[in-house]
Scaffold this motif. Structure first.
Motif, PDB file in Angstrom:
ATOM      1  N   VAL A   8      10.922  -3.357  -1.479  1.00 56.59           N
ATOM      2  CA  VAL A   8      10.247  -2.743  -0.323  1.00 56.59           C
ATOM      3  C   VAL A   8       9.105  -1.862  -0.828  1.00 56.59           C
ATOM      4  CG1 VAL A   8      10.514  -1.254   1.685  1.00 56.59           C
ATOM      5  CG2 VAL A   8      12.374  -2.796   1.014  1.00 56.59           C
ATOM      6  N   LEU A   9       7.901  -2.173  -0.410  1.00 52.05           N
ATOM      7  CA  LEU A   9       6.714  -1.398  -0.781  1.00 52.05           C
ATOM      8  C   LEU A   9       6.179  -0.662   0.440  1.00 52.05           C
ATOM      9  CD1 LEU A   9       4.815  -3.979  -3.037  1.00 52.05           C
ATOM     10  CD2 LEU A   9       6.318  -2.123  -3.770  1.00 52.05           C
ATOM     11  N   ASP A  10       5.582   0.469   0.193  1.00 57.38           N
ATOM     12  CA  ASP A  10       4.943   1.240   1.259  1.00 57.38           C
ATOM     13  C   ASP A  10       3.466   1.399   0.885  1.00 57.38           C
ATOM     14  OD1 ASP A  10       4.434   2.790   3.455  1.00 57.38           O
ATOM     15  OD2 ASP A  10       5.287   4.634   2.609  1.00 57.38           O
ATOM     16  N   PRO A  11       2.667   0.338   1.090  1.00 56.67           N
ATOM     17  CA  PRO A  11       1.290   0.358   0.588  1.00 56.67           C
ATOM     18  C   PRO A  11       0.380   1.289   1.391  1.00 56.67           C
ATOM     19  CG  PRO A  11       1.691  -1.654   1.813  1.00 56.67           C
ATOM     20  CD  PRO A  11       3.002  -0.941   1.758  1.00 56.67           C
ATOM     21  N   VAL A  12      -0.392   2.065   0.649  1.00 56.00           N
ATOM     22  CA  VAL A  12      -1.425   2.936   1.223  1.00 56.00           C
ATOM     23  C   VAL A  12      -2.623   2.866   0.282  1.00 56.00           C
ATOM     24  CG1 VAL A  12       0.226   4.500   2.335  1.00 56.00           C
ATOM     25  CG2 VAL A  12      -0.529   4.943  -0.016  1.00 56.00           C
ATOM     26  N   PRO A  13      -3.802   3.259   0.731  1.00 51.07           N
ATOM     27  CA  PRO A  13      -4.958   3.280  -0.185  1.00 51.07           C
ATOM     28  C   PRO A  13      -4.721   4.285  -1.315  1.00 51.07           C
ATOM     29  CG  PRO A  13      -5.681   3.356   2.105  1.00 51.07           C
ATOM     30  CD  PRO A  13      -4.193   3.545   2.118  1.00 51.07           C
ATOM     31  N   VAL A  14      -4.887   3.817  -2.546  1.00 49.26           N
ATOM     32  CA  VAL A  14      -4.656   4.663  -3.722  1.00 49.26           C
ATOM     33  C   VAL A  14      -5.909   4.631  -4.593  1.00 49.26           C
ATOM     34  CG1 VAL A  14      -3.274   4.994  -5.798  1.00 49.26           C
ATOM     35  CG2 VAL A  14      -2.171   4.211  -3.680  1.00 49.26           C
ATOM     36  N   GLU A  15      -6.384   5.806  -4.964  1.00 53.43           N
ATOM     37  CA  GLU A  15      -7.537   5.894  -5.873  1.00 53.43           C
ATOM     38  C   GLU A  15      -6.989   5.951  -7.293  1.00 53.43           C
ATOM     39  OE1 GLU A  15     -10.733   6.452  -8.094  1.00 53.43           O
ATOM     40  OE2 GLU A  15      -9.345   8.156  -8.027  1.00 53.43           O
ATOM     41  N   LEU A  16      -7.329   4.977  -8.120  1.00 48.14           N
ATOM     42  CA  LEU A  16      -6.683   4.802  -9.413  1.00 48.14           C
ATOM     43  C   LEU A  16      -6.949   5.939 -10.388  1.00 48.14           C
ATOM     44  CD1 LEU A  16      -7.084   0.958 -10.052  1.00 48.14           C
ATOM     45  CD2 LEU A  16      -5.004   2.231  -9.520  1.00 48.14           C
ATOM     46  N   HIS A  17      -8.175   6.407 -10.480  1.00 50.19           N
ATOM     47  CA  HIS A  17      -8.491   7.448 -11.458  1.00 50.19           C
ATOM     48  C   HIS A  17      -7.715   8.727 -11.156  1.00 50.19           C
ATOM     49  CE1 HIS A  17     -10.882  10.399 -13.757  1.00 50.19           C
ATOM     50  NE2 HIS A  17     -11.130   9.371 -14.567  1.00 50.19           N
ATOM     51  N   GLU A  18      -7.643   9.048  -9.890  1.00 50.54           N
ATOM     52  CA  GLU A  18      -6.897  10.249  -9.489  1.00 50.54           C
ATOM     53  C   GLU A  18      -5.411  10.083  -9.809  1.00 50.54           C
ATOM     54  OE1 GLU A  18      -5.831  12.432  -5.275  1.00 50.54           O
ATOM     55  OE2 GLU A  18      -7.837  11.551  -5.524  1.00 50.54           O
ATOM     56  N   LEU A  19      -4.853   8.883  -9.553  1.00 52.53           N
ATOM     57  CA  LEU A  19      -3.448   8.618  -9.856  1.00 52.53           C
ATOM     58  C   LEU A  19      -3.196   8.750 -11.356  1.00 52.53           C
ATOM     59  CD1 LEU A  19      -0.624   7.518  -8.890  1.00 52.53           C
ATOM     60  CD2 LEU A  19      -1.494   5.238  -9.437  1.00 52.53           C
TER      61      LEU A  19
ATOM     62  N   ASN B 199     -13.991   9.555 -17.493  1.00 51.91           N
ATOM     63  CA  ASN B 199     -14.362   9.396 -16.095  1.00 51.91           C
ATOM     64  C   ASN B 199     -14.718   7.932 -15.824  1.00 51.91           C
ATOM     65  OD1 ASN B 199     -14.037  12.112 -15.460  1.00 51.91           O
ATOM     66  ND2 ASN B 199     -16.112  12.623 -16.145  1.00 51.91           N
ATOM     67  N   ALA B 200     -14.385   7.480 -14.629  1.00 52.14           N
ATOM     68  CA  ALA B 200     -14.639   6.078 -14.277  1.00 52.14           C
ATOM     69  C   ALA B 200     -15.027   5.997 -12.809  1.00 52.14           C
ATOM     70  CB  ALA B 200     -13.399   5.230 -14.542  1.00 52.14           C
ATOM     71  N   ALA B 201     -15.551   4.843 -12.425  1.00 56.13           N
ATOM     72  CA  ALA B 201     -15.919   4.616 -11.027  1.00 56.13           C
ATOM     73  C   ALA B 201     -14.669   4.695 -10.155  1.00 56.13           C
ATOM     74  CB  ALA B 201     -16.582   3.245 -10.879  1.00 56.13           C
ATOM     75  N   SER B 202     -14.870   5.120  -8.938  1.00 56.60           N
ATOM     76  CA  SER B 202     -13.758   5.252  -7.996  1.00 56.60           C
ATOM     77  C   SER B 202     -13.349   3.867  -7.500  1.00 56.60           C
ATOM     78  CB  SER B 202     -14.170   6.146  -6.817  1.00 56.60           C
ATOM     79  OG  SER B 202     -13.120   6.245  -5.879  1.00 56.60           O
ATOM     80  N   LEU B 203     -12.097   3.495  -7.788  1.00 54.18           N
ATOM     81  CA  LEU B 203     -11.575   2.194  -7.358  1.00 54.18           C
ATOM     82  C   LEU B 203     -10.320   2.413  -6.532  1.00 54.18           C
ATOM     83  CD1 LEU B 203     -11.897   0.115 -10.656  1.00 54.18           C
ATOM     84  CD2 LEU B 203     -13.399   0.034  -8.662  1.00 54.18           C
ATOM     85  N   HIS B 204     -10.268   1.757  -5.403  1.00 50.64           N
ATOM     86  CA  HIS B 204      -9.125   1.888  -4.505  1.00 50.64           C
ATOM     87  C   HIS B 204      -8.325   0.579  -4.478  1.00 50.64           C
ATOM     88  CE1 HIS B 204     -11.600   5.235  -3.111  1.00 50.64           C
ATOM     89  NE2 HIS B 204     -10.492   5.747  -2.563  1.00 50.64           N
ATOM     90  N   VAL B 205      -7.018   0.726  -4.499  1.00 51.51           N
ATOM     91  CA  VAL B 205      -6.123  -0.408  -4.319  1.00 51.51           C
ATOM     92  C   VAL B 205      -5.133  -0.056  -3.224  1.00 51.51           C
ATOM     93  CG1 VAL B 205      -6.325  -1.213  -6.707  1.00 51.51           C
ATOM     94  CG2 VAL B 205      -4.501   0.388  -6.089  1.00 51.51           C
ATOM     95  N   ALA B 206      -4.605  -1.103  -2.589  1.00 46.82           N
ATOM     96  CA  ALA B 206      -3.558  -0.891  -1.588  1.00 46.82           C
ATOM     97  C   ALA B 206      -2.221  -1.052  -2.290  1.00 46.82           C
ATOM     98  CB  ALA B 206      -3.696  -1.898  -0.446  1.00 46.82           C
ATOM     99  N   GLY B 207      -1.510   0.057  -2.473  1.00 39.68           N
ATOM    100  CA  GLY B 207      -0.259  -0.029  -3.208  1.00 39.68           C
ATOM    101  C   GLY B 207       0.690   1.085  -2.854  1.00 39.68           C
ATOM    102  N   ASP B 208       1.904   0.931  -3.355  1.00 40.46           N
ATOM    103  CA  ASP B 208       2.936   1.951  -3.172  1.00 40.46           C
ATOM    104  C   ASP B 208       2.741   2.988  -4.281  1.00 40.46           C
ATOM    105  OD1 ASP B 208       5.339   3.434  -3.314  1.00 40.46           O
ATOM    106  OD2 ASP B 208       6.405   1.813  -2.307  1.00 40.46           O
ATOM    107  N   PRO B 209       2.368   4.216  -3.965  1.00 40.95           N
ATOM    108  CA  PRO B 209       2.078   5.211  -5.001  1.00 40.95           C
ATOM    109  C   PRO B 209       3.232   5.411  -5.983  1.00 40.95           C
ATOM    110  CG  PRO B 209       1.359   6.003  -2.862  1.00 40.95           C
ATOM    111  CD  PRO B 209       2.142   4.758  -2.607  1.00 40.95           C
TER     112      PRO B 209
ATOM    113  N   SER C 296      -5.533   5.666 -25.262  1.00 37.74           N
ATOM    114  CA  SER C 296      -6.732   5.641 -24.420  1.00 37.74           C
ATOM    115  C   SER C 296      -6.452   4.866 -23.144  1.00 37.74           C
ATOM    116  CB  SER C 296      -7.897   4.979 -25.169  1.00 37.74           C
ATOM    117  OG  SER C 296      -8.175   5.667 -26.364  1.00 37.74           O
ATOM    118  N   LEU C 297      -6.959   5.424 -22.025  1.00 36.23           N
ATOM    119  CA  LEU C 297      -6.863   4.757 -20.732  1.00 36.23           C
ATOM    120  C   LEU C 297      -8.260   4.371 -20.275  1.00 36.23           C
ATOM    121  CD1 LEU C 297      -4.226   6.608 -20.935  1.00 36.23           C
ATOM    122  CD2 LEU C 297      -4.134   6.382 -18.440  1.00 36.23           C
ATOM    123  N   ALA C 298      -8.385   3.240 -19.609  1.00 37.10           N
ATOM    124  CA  ALA C 298      -9.686   2.791 -19.120  1.00 37.10           C
ATOM    125  C   ALA C 298      -9.493   2.155 -17.750  1.00 37.10           C
ATOM    126  CB  ALA C 298     -10.316   1.785 -20.088  1.00 37.10           C
ATOM    127  N   VAL C 299     -10.393   2.516 -16.839  1.00 30.92           N
ATOM    128  CA  VAL C 299     -10.385   1.956 -15.486  1.00 30.92           C
ATOM    129  C   VAL C 299     -11.662   1.145 -15.308  1.00 30.92           C
ATOM    130  CG1 VAL C 299     -10.260   2.441 -13.022  1.00 30.92           C
ATOM    131  CG2 VAL C 299      -9.072   3.941 -14.655  1.00 30.92           C
TER     132      VAL C 299
END
Length: 474
Positions: free
Chosen positions: A315-326, A349-359, A384-387
Motif C-alpha cells: 500500500v503506497l500513499d503517493p504525494v508529490p515529493v521533491e527529491l533533493h529536499e528528501l 545542489n541539484a535541479a528541483s525534481l518532483h516524483v509522485a511517491g510514498d515519502p 556521494s549523492l547525485a540527483v
C-alpha cells in the motif's frame, strides 16, 4: 473405458470419420459423373436414330408393318437400330406404327410429353418395365408448317449402363469398408507415432519430484508442437526449481537470522534467572533482550513488507515529493554515523525534481542505500549523492569508495539475506534485507534500481523513478 477416452483413440476415430466422408463424397462424385456420361452417350444415340426416323426420306415408310419397318430402319440406319425400340404416333398420341420388339412392352406417351412435343421440343424419359433393365427413350415431334403432325419415340434397354453402374456400386461397397479398415490400422499406428513424444514426456514427468527438480524432459524435435511443449515444460520446471530453491534458501536464511538473537535471548535470560544480580545488572540484561527482540521484529516486519511488494499488495500513499529536499533530510539522519567514521557525505545542489511517491517508502530506499554505503566505506572515505534526470525519469545515485562488489556477486546482490563474502560479511551487521527492499520499493513506485561496481573502486547504486506530471526542472 480409458481406451475409448484416450487421445490416440479419438485421433484415430476422427481421422477415420474424416476419410470416410471424403471417400463417400469422392465415390458419389465418381458415380454421378460416370452415370451422367453414360446417359449422355445413350441420349446422343437415341437422338441420332430419332432424327433419322423423323427425316423426310423415311416419311413414306413410317406407317409400314412392324417387320417391314424393322427392315427399312436397318437398311437406312444400320445394325445399331436392331436393339432399339421405335414407335410412331400421330398428333393425338395414337400409335400407328412400331418395331417388332415392342410387342411385349410399350413406350408410354403421356400428356406432358405430347404438350412439350407440340411446341417443338424433345423429351427424355427412363421407364421401368417387366424386363430386368429400365428403358431410356426420346420423344421427338415431327413438325410441318410449325405444327406437330407425328411423334417419334425411340427407346433402348439400359443393360450396359445399368451393369456398369451396378459394378461400380459393388466396387465402392467392397473397397470403401476395406479401405476404412486399413486406414483405421494406419491411423492407429500414425497416432501412436505422433503421441510417442507425449508418452516420453509423461514418463519423464513422473520421475520429477521435490528431491529431483533438476531432471528435464528429453526434447526429440524442438521445432514441432510437442517439442515446443516440452521446452515450455522445461522452462516451467526451471522457474519451479528456482522458486523451490529460493524458498528453501529463504527458510534457511530466516532460521539462521533468527537463531542468533534467540540464542542471545535465551542465554541472557538463563544467566539472569540463575545468577540473579542487582537491579542494574538485570536492567542491562533486559535492555540487551529488547535489542534482540527489536532486531527480530525488524526482520519479520521487513519480510512482510517484501512479501506484500512481491505480491503487488504494498500500500503506497503517493504525494508529490521533491527529491533533493528528501535527500537532505536523510543525510541529516545519516550524518552521525558518517562523522563517526570520518566519512564525507556529499550532496551537491541539484535541479528541483518532483516524483509522485510514498515519502516513507522513498525514505527507506535512500536511507538503506546511504547506510549501506557508510557501513562498507572505510574510515576517511566518501559517499556521494547525485540527483539528475533523463526524459521521463528522475535519477538518484549513491556512490561509495568502499571495496566494491565482485562481478560474480552482482546478479545476486538484491536477493534476500544475500551477503558478499569477505568485504561484506555477517559481522558488519544488518539483516541482509536492505537491498531487497530497495529494489522492491523502487519497482512498487514504477521505477528500477541499477548497480555498477568494480572491485576495489567502490560501487554506485542508481535509482530511477518516474517524474511526476507536475514535476519540472526549475
Amino acid at each position: 473405458m480409458f481406451f475409448f477416452r484416450s487421445i490416440r483413440f479419438r485421433l484415430t476415430l476422427w481421422y477415420l470419420v474424416t476419410l470416410a466422408l471424403i471417400l463417400l463424397l469422392f465415390s458419389t462424385f465418381i458415380y454421378l459423373t460416370i452415370s451422367k456420361r453414360l446417359y449422355a452417350e445413350v441420349d446422343r444415340e437415341l437422338l441420332a436414330i430419332a432424327e433419322a426416323v423423323a427425316s423426310p426420306t423415311l416419311e413414306p415408310f413410317r406407317r409400314s408393318a412392324p417387320t417391314v419397318l424393322d427392315q427399312i430402319l436397318e437398311d437406312f440406319i444400320g445394325p445399331s437400330v436392331a436393339d432399339k425400340f421405335v414407335q410412331i404416333a400421330d398428333a393425338s398420341g395414337k400409335v400407328f406404327s412400331s418395331s417388332t420388339n415392342l410387342q411385349n412392352i410399350s413406350l408410354p406417351l403421356d400428356k406432358t410429353s405430347l404438350i412439350i412435343s407440340g411446341i417443338g421440343n424433345s423429351t427424355y424419359h427412363t421407364h421401368s418395365n417387366s424386363l430386368r433393365y429400365p428403358i431410356r427413350s426420346i420423344t421427338m415431334p415431327i413438325m410441318e408448317n410449325g405444327r406437330m403432325v407425328q411423334v417419334v419415340q425411340v427407346g433402348m434397354l439400359l443393360d450396359y449402363t445399368s451393369d456398369i453402374l451396378e459394378k461400380l456400386l459393388v466396387i465402392f461397397a467392397v473397397s470403401i469398408p476395406l479401405a476404412l479398415i486399413m486406414l483405421w490400422y494406419a491411423g492407429w499406428f500414425l497416432a501412436g507415432r505422433a503421441l510417442k513424444p507425449v508418452e516420453l514426456i509423461t514418463t519423464s514427468a513422473r520421475k520429477i519430484s521435490a528431491e529431483n527438480l533438476g531432471h528435464r524432459l528429453e526434447i526429440i524435435n524442438p521445432s514441432d508442437e510437442i517439442g515446443r511443449l516440452a521446452k515450455t515444460f522445461n522452462l516451467t520446471l526451471d522457474r519451479l526449481e528456482n522458486a523451490f530453491n529460493r524458498t528453501r534458501q529463504f527458510s534457511m536464511d530466516v532460521s539462521h537470522e533468527l537463531r542468533t538473537p534467540l540464542t542471545i535471548l535465551r542465554g541472557e535470560t538463563e544467566v539472569g534467572l540463575r545468577w540473579g544480580g542487582d537491579a542494574d545488572e538485570l536492567k542491562k540484561i533486559l535492555r540487551s533482550n529488547m535489542e534482540e527482540i527489536n532486531r527480530m521484529s525488524d526482520i519479520i516486519g521487513d519480510l512482510l513488507e517484501l512479501s506484500r511488494a512481491e505480491e503487488g499488495k504494498l500500500v503506497l500513499d503517493p504525494v508529490p515529493v521533491e527529491l533533493h529536499e528528501l535527500l537532505q533530510d536523510i543525510c541529516t539522519k545519516a550524518a552521525p554515523d558518517a562523522r563517526e567514521k570520518r566519512i564525507i557525505l556529499d550532496l551537491p545542489n541539484a535541479a528541483s525534481l518532483h516524483v509522485a511517491g510514498d515519502p516513507a517508502r522513498l525514505q527507506q530506499i535512500f536511507l538503506n542505500l546511504i547506510d549501506n554505503a557508510i557501513k562498507y566505506t572505510p574510515c576517511d572515505g566518501k559517499v556521494s549523492l547525485a540527483v539528475d534526470s533523463e526524459p521521463g525519469w528522475a535519477k538518484v545515485s549513491v556512490t561509495d569508495t568502499g571495496p566494491g562488489i565482485p562481478e560474480a556477486d552482482l546478479p545476486h546482490i538484491f536477493e534476500q539475506f544475500y551477503r558478499v563474502d569477505k568485504a561484506r560479511n555477517r559481522n558488519d551487521g544488518g539483516s541482509g534485507l536492505g537491498l531487497s527492499m530497495v529494489r522492491a520499493f523502487s519497482e512498487a513506485h514504477g521505477g528500477r534500481v541499477e548497480i555498477f561496481s568494480l572491485p576495489g573502486s567502490g560501487c554506485t547504486f542508481t535509482v530511477f523513478l518516474p517524474l511526476s506530471h507536475s514535476g519540472t526542472n526549475l
